[in-house]
Design a protein around this motif. Structure first.
Motif, PDB file in Angstrom:
ATOM      1  N   HIS A  49       0.190  11.764   4.348  1.00  0.00           N
ATOM      2  CA  HIS A  49      -0.502  11.190   5.503  1.00  0.00           C
ATOM      3  C   HIS A  49      -1.979  11.563   5.514  1.00  0.00           C
ATOM      4  O   HIS A  49      -2.831  10.758   5.924  1.00  0.00           O
ATOM      5  CB  HIS A  49       0.192  11.601   6.792  1.00  0.00           C
ATOM      6  CG  HIS A  49       1.465  10.838   7.044  1.00  0.00           C
ATOM      7  ND1 HIS A  49       1.483   9.574   7.597  1.00  0.00           N
ATOM      8  CD2 HIS A  49       2.764  11.144   6.785  1.00  0.00           C
ATOM      9  CE1 HIS A  49       2.735   9.140   7.678  1.00  0.00           C
ATOM     10  NE2 HIS A  49       3.529  10.078   7.194  1.00  0.00           N
TER      11      HIS A  49
ATOM     12  N   VAL B 221      -5.074   1.637  12.978  1.00  0.00           N
ATOM     13  CA  VAL B 221      -4.569   2.632  12.027  1.00  0.00           C
ATOM     14  C   VAL B 221      -3.064   2.823  12.208  1.00  0.00           C
ATOM     15  O   VAL B 221      -2.302   2.869  11.235  1.00  0.00           O
ATOM     16  CB  VAL B 221      -5.322   3.968  12.190  1.00  0.00           C
ATOM     17  CG1 VAL B 221      -4.583   5.104  11.474  1.00  0.00           C
ATOM     18  CG2 VAL B 221      -6.738   3.842  11.647  1.00  0.00           C
TER      19      VAL B 221
ATOM     20  N   ALA C 108      -9.775   0.040   9.198  1.00  0.00           N
ATOM     21  CA  ALA C 108     -10.048  -0.094  10.625  1.00  0.00           C
ATOM     22  C   ALA C 108     -11.504  -0.493  10.865  1.00  0.00           C
ATOM     23  O   ALA C 108     -11.800  -1.339  11.722  1.00  0.00           O
ATOM     24  CB  ALA C 108      -9.731   1.212  11.347  1.00  0.00           C
TER      25      ALA C 108
ATOM     26  N   ASN D  93       0.850  -1.188   0.000  1.00  0.00           N
ATOM     27  CA  ASN D  93       0.000   0.000   0.000  1.00  0.00           C
ATOM     28  C   ASN D  93       0.886   1.237   0.000  1.00  0.00           C
ATOM     29  O   ASN D  93       1.784   1.356   0.847  1.00  0.00           O
ATOM     30  CB  ASN D  93      -0.906   0.008   1.230  1.00  0.00           C
ATOM     31  CG  ASN D  93      -1.934  -1.104   1.192  1.00  0.00           C
ATOM     32  OD1 ASN D  93      -2.700  -1.219   0.249  1.00  0.00           O
ATOM     33  ND2 ASN D  93      -1.954  -1.933   2.225  1.00  0.00           N
TER      34      ASN D  93
ATOM     35  N   MET E  68      -1.164  -0.273  10.852  1.00  0.00           N
ATOM     36  CA  MET E  68      -1.155  -0.338   9.395  1.00  0.00           C
ATOM     37  C   MET E  68      -0.275   0.756   8.807  1.00  0.00           C
ATOM     38  O   MET E  68       0.482   0.513   7.857  1.00  0.00           O
ATOM     39  CB  MET E  68      -2.578  -0.223   8.847  1.00  0.00           C
ATOM     40  CG  MET E  68      -3.424  -1.459   9.053  1.00  0.00           C
ATOM     41  SD  MET E  68      -4.991  -1.402   8.157  1.00  0.00           S
ATOM     42  CE  MET E  68      -5.771   0.003   8.957  1.00  0.00           C
ATOM     43  N   ARG E  69      -0.351   1.959   9.366  1.00  0.00           N
ATOM     44  CA  ARG E  69       0.442   3.061   8.841  1.00  0.00           C
ATOM     45  C   ARG E  69       1.936   2.741   8.901  1.00  0.00           C
ATOM     46  O   ARG E  69       2.705   3.114   8.016  1.00  0.00           O
ATOM     47  CB  ARG E  69       0.147   4.346   9.624  1.00  0.00           C
ATOM     48  CG  ARG E  69       0.636   5.616   8.931  1.00  0.00           C
ATOM     49  CD  ARG E  69       0.628   6.787   9.892  1.00  0.00           C
ATOM     50  NE  ARG E  69      -0.680   7.075  10.422  1.00  0.00           N
ATOM     51  CZ  ARG E  69      -1.548   7.931   9.884  1.00  0.00           C
ATOM     52  NH1 ARG E  69      -1.230   8.547   8.759  1.00  0.00           N
ATOM     53  NH2 ARG E  69      -2.715   8.160  10.449  1.00  0.00           N
TER      54      ARG E  69
ATOM     55  N   ALA F 244      -3.654   9.280   3.023  1.00  0.00           N
ATOM     56  CA  ALA F 244      -3.703   7.885   3.464  1.00  0.00           C
ATOM     57  C   ALA F 244      -4.847   7.624   4.435  1.00  0.00           C
ATOM     58  O   ALA F 244      -5.311   6.481   4.569  1.00  0.00           O
ATOM     59  CB  ALA F 244      -2.374   7.499   4.117  1.00  0.00           C
ATOM     60  N   LEU F 245      -5.318   8.672   5.103  1.00  0.00           N
ATOM     61  CA  LEU F 245      -6.268   8.496   6.202  1.00  0.00           C
ATOM     62  C   LEU F 245      -7.585   7.838   5.788  1.00  0.00           C
ATOM     63  O   LEU F 245      -8.077   6.958   6.512  1.00  0.00           O
ATOM     64  CB  LEU F 245      -6.525   9.840   6.881  1.00  0.00           C
ATOM     65  CG  LEU F 245      -7.296   9.787   8.204  1.00  0.00           C
ATOM     66  CD1 LEU F 245      -6.582   8.896   9.212  1.00  0.00           C
ATOM     67  CD2 LEU F 245      -7.466  11.201   8.774  1.00  0.00           C
TER      68      LEU F 245
ATOM     69  N   GLN G 208      -8.346   5.523   3.560  1.00  0.00           N
ATOM     70  CA  GLN G 208      -8.210   4.080   3.430  1.00  0.00           C
ATOM     71  C   GLN G 208      -7.841   3.434   4.762  1.00  0.00           C
ATOM     72  O   GLN G 208      -8.305   2.325   5.076  1.00  0.00           O
ATOM     73  CB  GLN G 208      -7.165   3.734   2.370  1.00  0.00           C
ATOM     74  CG  GLN G 208      -6.967   2.250   2.118  1.00  0.00           C
ATOM     75  CD  GLN G 208      -8.171   1.559   1.514  1.00  0.00           C
ATOM     76  OE1 GLN G 208      -9.140   2.220   1.135  1.00  0.00           O
ATOM     77  NE2 GLN G 208      -8.135   0.242   1.420  1.00  0.00           N
ATOM     78  N   LEU G 209      -7.029   4.096   5.558  1.00  0.00           N
ATOM     79  CA  LEU G 209      -6.703   3.568   6.880  1.00  0.00           C
ATOM     80  C   LEU G 209      -7.961   3.434   7.736  1.00  0.00           C
ATOM     81  O   LEU G 209      -8.167   2.413   8.403  1.00  0.00           O
ATOM     82  CB  LEU G 209      -5.693   4.486   7.575  1.00  0.00           C
ATOM     83  CG  LEU G 209      -4.260   4.437   7.043  1.00  0.00           C
ATOM     84  CD1 LEU G 209      -3.455   5.631   7.556  1.00  0.00           C
ATOM     85  CD2 LEU G 209      -3.579   3.123   7.435  1.00  0.00           C
ATOM     86  N   CYS G 210      -8.808   4.453   7.712  1.00  0.00           N
ATOM     87  CA  CYS G 210     -10.045   4.409   8.498  1.00  0.00           C
ATOM     88  C   CYS G 210     -10.987   3.332   7.978  1.00  0.00           C
ATOM     89  O   CYS G 210     -11.655   2.639   8.756  1.00  0.00           O
ATOM     90  CB  CYS G 210     -10.739   5.769   8.466  1.00  0.00           C
ATOM     91  SG  CYS G 210      -9.867   7.068   9.371  1.00  0.00           S
TER      92      CYS G 210
ATOM     93  N   TRP H 274       2.749   0.589   5.816  1.00  0.00           N
ATOM     94  CA  TRP H 274       2.516   1.163   4.501  1.00  0.00           C
ATOM     95  C   TRP H 274       3.668   2.077   4.110  1.00  0.00           C
ATOM     96  O   TRP H 274       4.472   2.496   4.946  1.00  0.00           O
ATOM     97  CB  TRP H 274       1.227   1.968   4.495  1.00  0.00           C
ATOM     98  CG  TRP H 274      -0.031   1.150   4.618  1.00  0.00           C
ATOM     99  CD1 TRP H 274      -0.132  -0.159   4.978  1.00  0.00           C
ATOM    100  CD2 TRP H 274      -1.368   1.611   4.404  1.00  0.00           C
ATOM    101  NE1 TRP H 274      -1.451  -0.546   5.000  1.00  0.00           N
ATOM    102  CE2 TRP H 274      -2.233   0.519   4.660  1.00  0.00           C
ATOM    103  CE3 TRP H 274      -1.923   2.823   4.038  1.00  0.00           C
ATOM    104  CZ2 TRP H 274      -3.619   0.622   4.534  1.00  0.00           C
ATOM    105  CZ3 TRP H 274      -3.296   2.939   3.912  1.00  0.00           C
ATOM    106  CH2 TRP H 274      -4.141   1.838   4.160  1.00  0.00           C
TER     107      TRP H 274
END
Length: 357
Positions: A252, A293, A263, A241, A296-297, A255-256, A258-260, A300
């Protein structure tokens, strides 16, 4: 070591793309498909190696449900990039139908087609049951034999069945094949890696989904590899990713969403269309979601171009691969057009430029 005593930077990996065809708030399916095809054209112009489409069903934020259709559309708007599936979820399909579809795609785009095959359903249990009841599918327990069947059916010689009366019956995916798609097996566990090694096929590790056990799985594949005429050496790459922007702050932010979304998926919460950057930033996360989050961050590739390029070089070198398939998961701001994905386009452009430097 360089002449000045410094350690040389790892070699830049080749780049490919895996596209789930994301659908964001306010966006229609036609707009999402148009945005993905524009992204495929840009990847072709930038020199990316291949462009694959995923298979997922009944997901409100994902329009990649029919890889063969998307592959045909992408082949029509590109010139040299390889196009393929990442992957066709074989338990959802009859092997003969898959072989026929990809033999036709190979005829339409000779030498440019990859058939990536996976074993997962790509859907929830309800949709999986619906697929089983409403059309021809294949038994997941016979996955290895079905892969062999597809390889035979797509070959110029085709396959032969022995009938009850003892006679042979020839079956071909296409009447006069002039070439065959390259078949890859996909997975994030040792099952597909072992099967790919046994059959002498290329293998892709789905690192964007789960990075657990990657070194052990790749070692199993390489150590157990049995050379085949088409692939005398093991061939593998991995996915990641990726979000790249002119600044780390913007990367950043993009990216939020898709991260959310991931989650919510992992905590069993209702799924919807992909949020915009502003929507994701305004939504509070509970402690469990915050931890997901953060975890995963950390796995990535998110950052400004030189930072992201260094991470990808290190990732490829660490796992001994010369190609990385990026999943461009950059979200959109509310002001951006619905029929385009500027953040995903810039991810590819900036990453290609930084790795070429």
């Amino acid at each position: 070591m360089n002449s000045d005593g410094s350690t040389p930077a790892p070699t830049a990996p080749r780049l490919s793309v895996l596209d789930l065809v994301p659908v964001r708030t306010g966006q229609s399916s036609p707009q999402a498909l148009a945005a993905s095809l524009a992204l495929a054209r840009r990847a072709d112009e930038l020199g990316f190696e291949r462009y694959w489409f995923a298979e997922h069903h009944n997901m409100p934020a994902v329009a990649a449900s029919t890889p063969p259709v998307m592959i045909a559309a992408a082949a029509a708007v590109t010139e040299r990039i390889r196009v393929g599936s990442g992957g066709v979820m074989l338990p959802n399909h009859a092997p003969l139908v898959v072989a026929e579809q990809f033999a036709a795609l190979e005829a339409l785009a000779p030498g440019r087609v990859d058939l990536g095959i996976g074993r997962a359903p790509g859907s929830d249990p309800v949709v999986t049951a619906l697929l089983r009841q409403s059309g021809p599918t294949s038994d997941v327990e016979r996955f290895p034999q079905h892969v062999r069947d597809i390889l035979a059916l797509m070959s110029p010689d085709g396959a032969s069945l022995r009938l009850g009366d003892g006679n042979l019956y020839d079956v071909h995916a296409t009447p006069a094949a002039d070439g065959t798609p390259t078949v890859w097996l996909l997975g994030s566990s040792d099952y597909s890696a072992r099967l790919a090694a046994e059959l002498g096929l290329p293998y892709v590790f789905a690192n964007h989904f789960s990075g657990a056990g990657i070194d052990q799985v790749l070692a199993l594949y390489r150590d157990g590899y049995r050379p085949s005429p088409a692939h005398p050496e093991p061939q593998t790459f991995l996915t990641a990713n990726v979000v790249v922007a002119p600044t780390a702050v913007e990367a950043h932010e993009r990216a939020l969403p898709q991260l959310c979304s991931m989650a919510r998926l992992r905590t069993g919460k209702p799924m919807g269309r992909a949020e915009t950057v502003e929507q994701a930033a305004a939504e509070p996360l509970d402690p469990m979601a915050e931890q997901i989050v953060a975890d995963m961050r950390s796995r990535w590739v998110v950052g400004e171009p030189h930072q992201a390029a260094a991470q990808l070089r290190d990732l490829a070198a660490r796992h001994g691969v010369d190609e990385v398939m990026v999943v461009p998961v950059a979200g959109s701001y509310e002001s951006e057009p619905l029929d385009a994905t500027p953040g995903r386009v810039r991810t590819l452009e900036l990453l290609a430029e930084a790795l070429a430097a």
